[in-house]
Motif scaffolding. Structure first.
Motif, PDB file in Angstrom:
ATOM      1  N   ILE A  80     -24.402  42.916   4.331  1.00 24.48           N
ATOM      2  CA  ILE A  80     -25.445  43.476   3.476  1.00 24.48           C
ATOM      3  C   ILE A  80     -26.066  42.346   2.668  1.00 24.48           C
ATOM      4  N   GLU A  81     -27.113  42.684   1.925  1.00 26.46           N
ATOM      5  CA  GLU A  81     -27.872  41.684   1.183  1.00 26.46           C
ATOM      6  C   GLU A  81     -27.935  42.135  -0.271  1.00 26.46           C
ATOM      7  N   ALA A  82     -27.693  41.200  -1.188  1.00 26.15           N
ATOM      8  CA  ALA A  82     -27.710  41.548  -2.607  1.00 26.15           C
ATOM      9  C   ALA A  82     -29.081  41.275  -3.211  1.00 26.15           C
ATOM     10  N   ILE A  83     -29.521  42.197  -4.021  1.00 19.00           N
ATOM     11  CA  ILE A  83     -30.746  41.973  -4.798  1.00 19.00           C
ATOM     12  C   ILE A  83     -30.365  42.008  -6.276  1.00 19.00           C
ATOM     13  N   ASN A  84     -30.591  40.899  -6.947  1.00 18.13           N
ATOM     14  CA  ASN A  84     -30.178  40.778  -8.348  1.00 18.13           C
ATOM     15  C   ASN A  84     -31.146  41.450  -9.303  1.00 18.13           C
ATOM     16  N   GLY A  85     -30.682  41.558 -10.542  1.00 17.12           N
ATOM     17  CA  GLY A  85     -31.536  42.030 -11.614  1.00 17.12           C
ATOM     18  C   GLY A  85     -31.653  43.533 -11.672  1.00 17.12           C
ATOM     19  N   PRO A  86     -32.306  44.029 -12.701  1.00 17.59           N
ATOM     20  CA  PRO A  86     -32.468  45.471 -12.855  1.00 17.59           C
ATOM     21  C   PRO A  86     -33.223  46.045 -11.666  1.00 17.59           C
ATOM     22  N   ARG A  87     -32.857  47.223 -11.287  1.00 14.87           N
ATOM     23  CA  ARG A  87     -33.334  47.888 -10.066  1.00 14.87           C
ATOM     24  C   ARG A  87     -32.848  47.156  -8.823  1.00 14.87           C
ATOM     25  N   GLY A  88     -31.877  46.278  -9.024  1.00 17.94           N
ATOM     26  CA  GLY A  88     -31.274  45.588  -7.891  1.00 17.94           C
ATOM     27  C   GLY A  88     -30.201  46.430  -7.230  1.00 17.94           C
ATOM     28  N   GLY A  89     -29.460  45.786  -6.344  1.00 22.73           N
ATOM     29  CA  GLY A  89     -28.420  46.487  -5.606  1.00 22.73           C
ATOM     30  C   GLY A  89     -28.217  45.831  -4.247  1.00 22.73           C
ATOM     31  N   TYR A  90     -27.962  46.656  -3.257  1.00 21.91           N
ATOM     32  CA  TYR A  90     -27.699  46.114  -1.925  1.00 21.91           C
ATOM     33  C   TYR A  90     -28.470  46.893  -0.871  1.00 21.91           C
ATOM     34  N   ARG A  91     -28.765  46.191   0.237  1.00 19.84           N
ATOM     35  CA  ARG A  91     -29.248  46.907   1.414  1.00 19.84           C
ATOM     36  C   ARG A  91     -28.686  46.260   2.669  1.00 19.84           C
ATOM     37  N   ILE A  92     -28.689  46.999   3.734  1.00 21.41           N
ATOM     38  CA  ILE A  92     -28.098  46.525   4.973  1.00 21.41           C
ATOM     39  C   ILE A  92     -28.884  45.344   5.526  1.00 21.41           C
ATOM     40  N   LYS A  93     -28.169  44.313   5.954  1.00 22.17           N
ATOM     41  CA  LYS A  93     -28.805  43.111   6.471  1.00 22.17           C
ATOM     42  C   LYS A  93     -28.527  42.944   7.970  1.00 22.17           C
ATOM     43  N   ALA A  94     -27.293  43.190   8.392  1.00 23.72           N
ATOM     44  CA  ALA A  94     -26.916  42.949   9.795  1.00 23.72           C
ATOM     45  C   ALA A  94     -27.284  44.142  10.676  1.00 23.72           C
ATOM     46  N   LYS A  95     -27.304  43.894  11.973  1.00 23.14           N
ATOM     47  CA  LYS A  95     -27.437  44.997  12.935  1.00 23.14           C
ATOM     48  C   LYS A  95     -26.061  45.636  13.107  1.00 23.14           C
ATOM     49  N   LEU A  96     -25.889  46.803  12.580  1.00 19.87           N
ATOM     50  CA  LEU A  96     -24.551  47.412  12.584  1.00 19.87           C
ATOM     51  C   LEU A  96     -24.068  47.758  13.995  1.00 19.87           C
ATOM     52  N   ASN A  97     -25.003  47.916  14.919  1.00 24.89           N
ATOM     53  CA  ASN A  97     -24.557  48.200  16.295  1.00 24.89           C
ATOM     54  C   ASN A  97     -24.127  46.934  17.024  1.00 24.89           C
ATOM     55  N   LYS A  98     -24.319  45.792  16.379  1.00 22.30           N
ATOM     56  CA  LYS A  98     -23.894  44.526  16.983  1.00 22.30           C
ATOM     57  C   LYS A  98     -22.565  44.035  16.426  1.00 22.30           C
ATOM     58  N   ILE A  99     -22.036  44.744  15.426  1.00 24.72           N
ATOM     59  CA  ILE A  99     -20.748  44.348  14.850  1.00 24.72           C
ATOM     60  C   ILE A  99     -19.680  45.308  15.339  1.00 24.72           C
TER      61      ILE A  99
END
Lengths: 132, 132
Positions: free
Chosen positions: A56-75
DNA sequence: TTATATCCGATAATTTTAGTCGGATATATT
DNA sequence: AATATATCCGACTAAAATTATCGGATATAA
């Protein structure tokens, strides 16, 4: 015996949660923790760890958080478990030979066969098979 | 994660040891413990437990010990693991619902699928597949 | 009678897993 | 620029599971 750890469960729960939303939308630790009744701090660790592993990918700061980065069907699940929890095996001796019995052990080979079956089973499934 | 316990390993080592001898010959706890470098007391517990489960048979008194009682090719690994260690499952929630997440859990069903795969894999093997 | 073995409950130690705390850094919003 | 909200991250503590030990009972072959 033969259990998943909570860390892995929390990781999977989070991925499934994120995958249920539109691609670019962001999920904060607090949001996920509240939604699934998971201790915030430990979930934070787990998500940070997955971010470091580029799942996943982190987004810093307010209204931040995480979202999926990798192809989950490839892991596959072996890769995933090892990224989140470290080396996989029915016994430690398959990746770390520090065992008092190893010299006389009469079951290492047969257990290794079973171990291979288990590994192959997990390798045949992707993370997406769970999060979908 | 996903490991066998030592108890199960000790149990299998002992069975294989006994199977390597003639049918009626008896193996004492001390003999097995010394041979494989296993703590005597804990091995004793494990063997007693297997005797109670009718996998092996105890002979009391001096020159006593244990010998195999059950047909090892008739006991599959799920039965065996459950006799030795109790219920089997990737997560507790498959046999004990006391989980904070269960109400909101979004991965229970997919993990149960994997769990079934794992169970089936172990069910397809007998104890004898290991001890032979 | 004695020595050697199993039997078995209670408890202790160790390891693994789970969770907490404190304080740092990044950034959107005002 | 100040503030609030988020991730980041190491150190620490707590809880649970696993592993091992202890003490003393019972059974039986020699």
């Amino acid at each position: 015996m033969l259990k998943l750890t909570r860390k892995v469960e929390y990781a999977l729960i989070s991925l499934r949660h994120m995958q249920g939303k539109s691609t670019d939308s962001i999920s904060s630790t607090k949001e996920i923790a509240n939604h699934y009744n998971i201790p915030v701090e430990i979930l934070a660790k787990t998500l940070q760890h997955m971010a470091k592993e580029n799942i996943i990918e982190a987004i810093n700061g307010p209204r931040g958080g995480y979202r999926i980065k990798a192809k989950l069907n490839k892991i596959n699940l072996v890769e995933f478990f090892e990224k989140v929890e470290g080396p996989l095996g029915l016994s430690d001796c398959f990746y770390d030979a520090n065992c008092m019995q190893i010299e006389f052990c009469n079951i290492r080979t047969p257990i290794q066969r079973i171990n291979n079956n288990m590994i192959n089973m997990f390798r045949s499934m992707s993370v997406q098979d769970i999060t979908n």
